[in-house]
Enzyme design. Structure first.
Site, PDB file in Angstrom:
ATOM      1  N   GLN A   1      -7.406   1.152   4.357  1.00 41.30           N
ATOM      2  CA  GLN A   1      -8.208   0.713   5.515  1.00 41.30           C
ATOM      3  C   GLN A   1      -9.670   0.493   5.149  1.00 41.30           C
ATOM      4  OE1 GLN A   1      -7.409  -0.050   8.685  1.00 41.30           O
ATOM      5  NE2 GLN A   1      -5.228   0.402   8.479  1.00 41.30           N
TER       6      GLN A   1
ATOM      7  N   HIS B   1      -2.717  -7.020   2.797  1.00 42.84           N
ATOM      8  CA  HIS B   1      -2.701  -7.594   4.152  1.00 42.84           C
ATOM      9  C   HIS B   1      -3.729  -6.977   5.087  1.00 42.84           C
ATOM     10  CE1 HIS B   1      -0.366  -4.591   6.648  1.00 42.84           C
ATOM     11  NE2 HIS B   1       0.034  -4.194   5.462  1.00 42.84           N
TER      12      HIS B   1
ATOM     13  N   SER C   1      -4.124  -2.321  -0.120  1.00 42.85           N
ATOM     14  CA  SER C   1      -3.086  -3.207   0.395  1.00 42.85           C
ATOM     15  C   SER C   1      -3.704  -4.555   0.752  1.00 42.85           C
ATOM     16  CB  SER C   1      -2.461  -2.578   1.645  1.00 42.85           C
ATOM     17  OG  SER C   1      -1.545  -3.472   2.218  1.00 42.85           O
TER      18      SER C   1
ATOM     19  N   THR D   1       9.667  -8.634 -11.624  1.00 41.88           N
ATOM     20  CA  THR D   1       9.062  -9.965 -11.751  1.00 41.88           C
ATOM     21  C   THR D   1       7.840 -10.042 -10.837  1.00 41.88           C
ATOM     22  OG1 THR D   1      11.215 -10.911 -12.225  1.00 41.88           O
ATOM     23  CG2 THR D   1       9.513 -12.435 -11.448  1.00 41.88           C
TER      24      THR D   1
ATOM     25  N   ASN E   1      -6.723   5.227   9.464  1.00 43.12           N
ATOM     26  CA  ASN E   1      -6.248   4.001  10.094  1.00 43.12           C
ATOM     27  C   ASN E   1      -6.306   4.042  11.618  1.00 43.12           C
ATOM     28  OD1 ASN E   1      -4.218   5.911   9.007  1.00 43.12           O
ATOM     29  ND2 ASN E   1      -2.817   4.837  10.362  1.00 43.12           N
TER      30      ASN E   1
ATOM     31  N   GLY F   1       0.836  -1.201   0.000  1.00 46.26           N
ATOM     32  CA  GLY F   1       0.000   0.000   0.000  1.00 46.26           C
ATOM     33  C   GLY F   1       0.867   1.246   0.000  1.00 46.26           C
TER      34      GLY F   1
ATOM     35  N   CYS G   1       2.853   2.029  12.999  1.00 43.12           N
ATOM     36  CA  CYS G   1       4.129   2.647  12.634  1.00 43.12           C
ATOM     37  C   CYS G   1       4.625   3.555  13.741  1.00 43.12           C
ATOM     38  CB  CYS G   1       3.972   3.479  11.375  1.00 43.12           C
ATOM     39  SG  CYS G   1       3.014   2.648  10.137  1.00 43.12           S
TER      40      CYS G   1
HETATM   41  N1  PLP Z   1      -2.268   3.563   4.206  1.00 43.14           N
HETATM   42  C1  PLP Z   1      -2.966   3.275   5.308  1.00 43.14           C
HETATM   43  C2  PLP Z   1      -4.174   4.077   5.636  1.00 43.14           C
HETATM   44  C3  PLP Z   1      -2.556   2.236   6.151  1.00 43.14           C
HETATM   45  O1  PLP Z   1      -3.253   1.944   7.252  1.00 43.14           O
HETATM   46  C4  PLP Z   1      -1.404   1.493   5.802  1.00 43.14           C
HETATM   47  C5  PLP Z   1      -0.899   0.406   6.676  1.00 43.14           C
HETATM   48  O2  PLP Z   1      -0.741   0.585   7.866  1.00 43.14           O
HETATM   49  C6  PLP Z   1      -0.721   1.832   4.617  1.00 43.14           C
HETATM   50  C7  PLP Z   1      -1.182   2.871   3.850  1.00 43.14           C
HETATM   51  C8  PLP Z   1       0.508   1.086   4.190  1.00 43.14           C
HETATM   52  O3  PLP Z   1       0.193  -0.157   3.608  1.00 43.14           O
HETATM   53  P1  PLP Z   1       1.338  -1.267   3.531  1.00 43.14           P
HETATM   54  O4  PLP Z   1       1.506  -1.820   4.903  1.00 43.14           O
HETATM   55  O5  PLP Z   1       0.806  -2.291   2.548  1.00 43.14           O
HETATM   56  O6  PLP Z   1       2.558  -0.613   3.008  1.00 43.14           O
END
Ligand code: PLP
Length: 381
Positions: free
Chosen positions: A183, A203, A201, A239, A155, A74, A327
Site C-alpha cells: 500500500q 496493481h 504489488s 515463465t 491497507n 503481492g 478481501c
Molecule cells: N498486502 C497488502 C497490504 C495489500 O493491501 C494487498 C492487497 O490488497 C496485498 C498485500 C496483496 O497483494 P495482491 O493483491 O497483489 O496479492
C-alpha cells in the site's frame, strides 16, 4: 462493465491501469510475445524489457536491480518472504515468527500456517491509531526469532509504521525484517534498504493485476516456494509474465516521478473529505487520524450504520467504496484492524473506507460527501 459515471474511491483495493503501463505492455501482448528465457532476438527483446522494469523498480525503492525478485502478486511476495525466511532460519535453529496484529491476510494467514507446521508465532498489538507497540515488539523478539514482519502502511486505515525503529529491534536479535509495502509505494518514497525483505504489488500503483515483487536485500538467505526452471536466481521459477512485469516497471517509474507533486493535493482533498463527512453527518468517528497516514485514506465509522448496506446504497449512487479491506467484503465480521485498534464492535462493523486516487477532484469529494450523507439519512429512517 465499467460505468464512466462511477466515482471510484476504492484505490486501496486496486488502481486503474496507468497509460504509461498500458503503452509499455502493448507490444509484449502482441508481436513481441516470445519467452524471455529463449535465445533468439525477440526473446532477447522481452528479456531486455524485464531488465528495464527491474531497474525502474529498484531505482524507485532504493534497491539494486539484482535484489528484485518478480512474483505473481503481492500475496506471493509476502508468502515468499515469510515461508522462505522461516524455512532457511529453521536450519539455523531459529523458529520464531513475529508479526503485527494489523497485517494483511497475505502475512497473517501465512504466519498462521507457519504456526501449524511448528513455528512459534507471536502477534504484536497496536495503539488506538494502529501503530505497532514497540515495547511489545521488543518483548516478543528473542534470540530464536527468525523473522519480524510489520507492514510499511496499512491497507484499511493507512497507518504508516515506524519502520526504522522496527528494523532496529529485529536486527538487535539478528532476526530478518520483512515489510509489506504494497500500500505504501503509491504515496510514500519507500526505502527498501531499511528492511531485509520488502513486498510490492503492481496493481496498487497503476500496474496490471497478477504481478508483484519481493526485494531480497543482498546477503539475505531465503528458500524458494516455487521450484522449476530457475528464473529469478532460482527464487521464483516460471515463465516470465513479460508484459505484466514491464507494465509494473513503467507504472512504478511514473508513480515515483510524480509522487512529490501529487501527494500534497491528494492529502488536501482527503482532509476536506474527512472534515465534510464529520460536518454533514452526526456520529462520525475518524479511525486512525492521530498517526502518520497514507495520503489517500479516509476510514470512518458512522454510528448506527452497517457497513455493507451503506456500500450497496453508495454503489446505487455510482460511488465505489469499501467497508474495510476488499478481501473481507461479504463477511459480517468486523475488521480485525479496527478491533485491534480498540474500536468497539458496533463501530468496527460500521466502517467506511474511501481511498482517493491521484485523479480525484474537489467535485468528486463533494459528490462523495453528498452520497454518503444521503445514504446515511436513508439507513437511519
Ligand atoms: N498486502 C497488502 C497490504 C495489500 O493491501 C494487498 C492487497 O490488497 C496485498 C498485500 C496483496 O497483494 P495482491 O493483491 O497483489 O496479492
Amino acid at each position: 462493465m465499467h460505468n464512466p459515471t462511477t466515482l471510484y474511491l476504492d484505490n486501496a483495493a486496486t488502481t486503474p491501469l496507468r497509460p504509461e503501463a498500458r503503452a509499455a505492455m502493448e507490444p509484449f501482448l502482441d508481436a513481441a510475445f516470445a519467452n524471455a528465457s529463449s535465445l533468439y532476438a525477440s526473446a532477447r527483446e522481452a528479456r531486455k524489457g524485464i531488465e528495464v522494469a527491474r531497474e525502474q523498480l529498484a531505482a524507485a525503492v532504493g534497491a539494486r536491480p539484482e535484489e528484485v525478485v518478480f512474483t505473481g502478486s503481492g500475496t506471493e511476495a509476502d508468502n515468499l518472504a515469510l515461508k522462505g525466511a522461516a524455512w532457511h532460519a529453521r536450519e539455523q535453529g531459529r523458529d520464531g515468527i513475529v508479526i503485527g496484529v494489523t497485517e494483511h491476510e497475505a502475512v497473517a494467514k501465512t504466519a498462521e500456517w507457519l504456526g501449524r507446521v511448528g513455528f512459534r508465532v507471536r502477534v504484536v498489538g497496536v495503539d488506538g491509531n494502529g501503530v505497532v507497540s514497540l515495547d511489545e515488539l521488543r518483548e516478543a523478539v528473542d534470540e530464536k526469532t527468525a523473522i519480524v514482519s510489520v507492514m510499511w502502511a496499512n491497507n484499511e486505515v493507512g497507518t504508516v509504521q515506524p519502520v526504522a525503529e522496527i528494523a532496529d529491534i529485529a536486527r538487535s536479535a539478528r532476526a530478518l525484517f520483512h515489510s509489506d509495502a504494497v500500500q505504501a509505494l503509491r504515496f510514500l518514497p519507500v526505502d527498501s534498504s531499511r528492511a531485509d525483505l520488502t513486498a510490492f504489488s503492481a496493481h496498487k500503483v497503476g500496474g496490471p493485476k497478477g504481478v508483484g515483487a519481493l526485494i531480497v536485500r543482498r546477503g539475505t538467505k531465503i528458500q524458494p516456494l516455487i521450484h522449476g526452471g530457475g528464473q529469478e536466481r532460482g527464487l521464483r521459477s516460471s515463465t516470465y509474465n513479460v508484459a505484466g512485469i514491464i507494465g509494473f516497471g513503467a507504472a512504478v517509474g511514473a508513480v515515483a516521478a510524480e509522487r512529490s507533486s501529487v501527494v500534497p493535493s491528494v492529502e488536501m482533498l482527503r482532509d476536506r473529505l474527512q472534515a465534510e463527512l464529520c460536518a454533514r453527518i452526526t456520529g462520525v468517528h475518524v479511525n486512525g487520524a492521530g498517526a502518520p497516514r497514507l495520503a489517500g485514506h479516509v476510514n470512518v465509522s458512522i454510528e448506527g450504520i452497517e457497513g455493507e448496506p451503506l456500500i450497496l446504497l453508495l454503489d446505487g449512487a455510482g460511488v465505489a467504496a469499501s467497508s474495510g479491506s476488499a478481501c473481507q467484503s461479504g463477511s459480517t465480521e468486523p475488521s480485525h484492524v479496527l478491533v485491534a485498534m480498540g474500536v468497539s464492535r458496533p463501530l468496527a462493523t460500521s466502517a467506511l473506507r474511501l481511498t482517493l486516487g491521484t485523479d480525484t477532484t474537489e467535485a468528486d469529494v463533494d459528490r462523495a460527501v453528498s452520497a454518503v450523507a444521503d445514504a446515511v439519512v436513508r439507513l437511519r429512517r
